[in-house]
Each structure stands twice: as structure tokens, then as C-alpha cells.
Design a protein around this motif. Sequence first.
Motif, mmCIF file in Angstrom:
data_model
loop_
_atom_site.group_PDB
_atom_site.id
_atom_site.type_symbol
_atom_site.label_atom_id
_atom_site.label_comp_id
_atom_site.label_asym_id
_atom_site.label_seq_id
_atom_site.Cartn_x
_atom_site.Cartn_y
_atom_site.Cartn_z
ATOM 1 N N CYS A 143 0.839 -1.209 0.000
ATOM 2 C CA CYS A 143 0.000 0.000 0.000
ATOM 3 C C CYS A 143 0.869 1.253 0.000
ATOM 4 O O CYS A 143 0.543 2.252 -0.637
ATOM 5 N N SER A 144 1.991 1.202 0.696
ATOM 6 C CA SER A 144 2.870 2.371 0.796
ATOM 7 C C SER A 144 3.585 2.683 -0.519
ATOM 8 O O SER A 144 4.243 3.728 -0.628
ATOM 9 N N LEU A 199 -5.574 6.946 -7.695
ATOM 10 C CA LEU A 199 -5.487 8.390 -7.443
ATOM 11 C C LEU A 199 -4.038 8.873 -7.394
ATOM 12 O O LEU A 199 -3.698 9.914 -7.940
ATOM 13 N N THR A 200 -3.183 8.124 -6.745
ATOM 14 C CA THR A 200 -1.783 8.533 -6.633
ATOM 15 C C THR A 200 -1.051 8.362 -7.955
ATOM 16 O O THR A 200 -0.194 9.173 -8.294
ATOM 17 N N ARG A 220 7.243 6.174 -7.197
ATOM 18 C CA ARG A 220 7.444 5.123 -6.194
ATOM 19 C C ARG A 220 6.890 3.780 -6.681
ATOM 20 O O ARG A 220 7.524 2.737 -6.521
ATOM 21 N N CYS A 221 5.720 3.810 -7.291
ATOM 22 C CA CYS A 221 5.105 2.584 -7.797
ATOM 23 C C CYS A 221 5.971 1.955 -8.888
ATOM 24 O O CYS A 221 6.240 0.753 -8.872
ATOM 25 N N LEU A 222 6.416 2.777 -9.833
ATOM 26 C CA LEU A 222 7.249 2.247 -10.924
ATOM 27 C C LEU A 222 8.581 1.713 -10.405
ATOM 28 O O LEU A 222 9.106 0.726 -10.921
#
Length: 180
Positions: free
Chosen positions: A78-79, A85-86, A93-95
Amino acid sequence: MAPLRRLCLLLALLLPPPAVPAPAPAPAPLRRPDWAACRILSRELSRLLAAVKEPPSALDGMLLLEEDPQNWPPRIRCSDACDPLTLETNNTRCLQRIRQALQHYRDLLGSDIFQDQPQPQLETTMEQLLRHVQEGHGRPPRHPLAPTAVWARHLARHLALKRLRSFAAVISRVFNHSAR
């Protein structure tokens, strides 16, 4: 008054212009991955993973306890800000987490746990997806993994495929949302 005005104009023409600070260079635009290509490749990855057949074993139907969480492969948490939305405002950060996990699974596919059951199509698709997510970060090196004991290879392959299937489902959702 007119002669004073002419003198000021003459001086203004003779003096060098005031120094104007150079404009700050524009920040380099962030290179974004080709979301549509990532969506297609993540779907292909899931399709190929579904087609991988493992030989029947005693592991089927058995609940396997996971080892120490410190040794788990990279997972999307989750972090990691992979929520819709993010992702629209900041996907860095996700990539980064996706890139880290893709590198890990790519290295696993090239390790000895898959030597008796190589997956060249899976490796190729994983490499292509990694290339798209990797834009602007250079080509990541392969990290050879420590050899796995012969008796543990089947279990390691089973766990790796199980985790990779789960990871592929999550990134497929991320790329599907981002490609819209």
C-alpha cells in the motif's frame, strides 16, 4: 528640462544594458513509460504464466508456510502508491517497486531453478516489460542468484511461479488503469 532629458537618453544609449540573469534551465521532463505497451505486455505475462504447467507433485493442495518476510521477493505494498489516485499525480514510487520486482523475477527465471523447465517466452516478455518500465534508468544488470540445492528446486520454482502470478495480476491492474 528638454536638454536634461536628451542627456539622460544619450547616457542610456551609451551605457551597457543591465545584466539580466539567465533563465533557469527547465527541468528535464520525466520520461513516462508507454502505458499502453506495458498493459499489453503485462496481460501477455499473465497469459504465459497461466500456461506454465508444473509437474504434479505432493505440493498440490498443501498449505506452504512462507519463510521469513525479510527474504520475500519485492512486493507491491500500500505504501508504494500504486493506487489509481496517486498514480495520476506521482507514479515514481510505484514504478520503482515494479522495476525492482521485475528485475528480481527476471533473475529468478534465468536461475538454476528453471534449468530443467526453461521459460524463454516468459523471460522475453518479462525483459520487454522491464525495458518499458526502465525508461530513463538505463538497462539493469542481471544479478546471478546463489545455486539452489537440487532437492529444493521444485519447491523454489513452485513458490516463484505462485508469487510471480500474484505480482503479474497486480501490475496488470496498475498498467490497465494507467493506460486509460
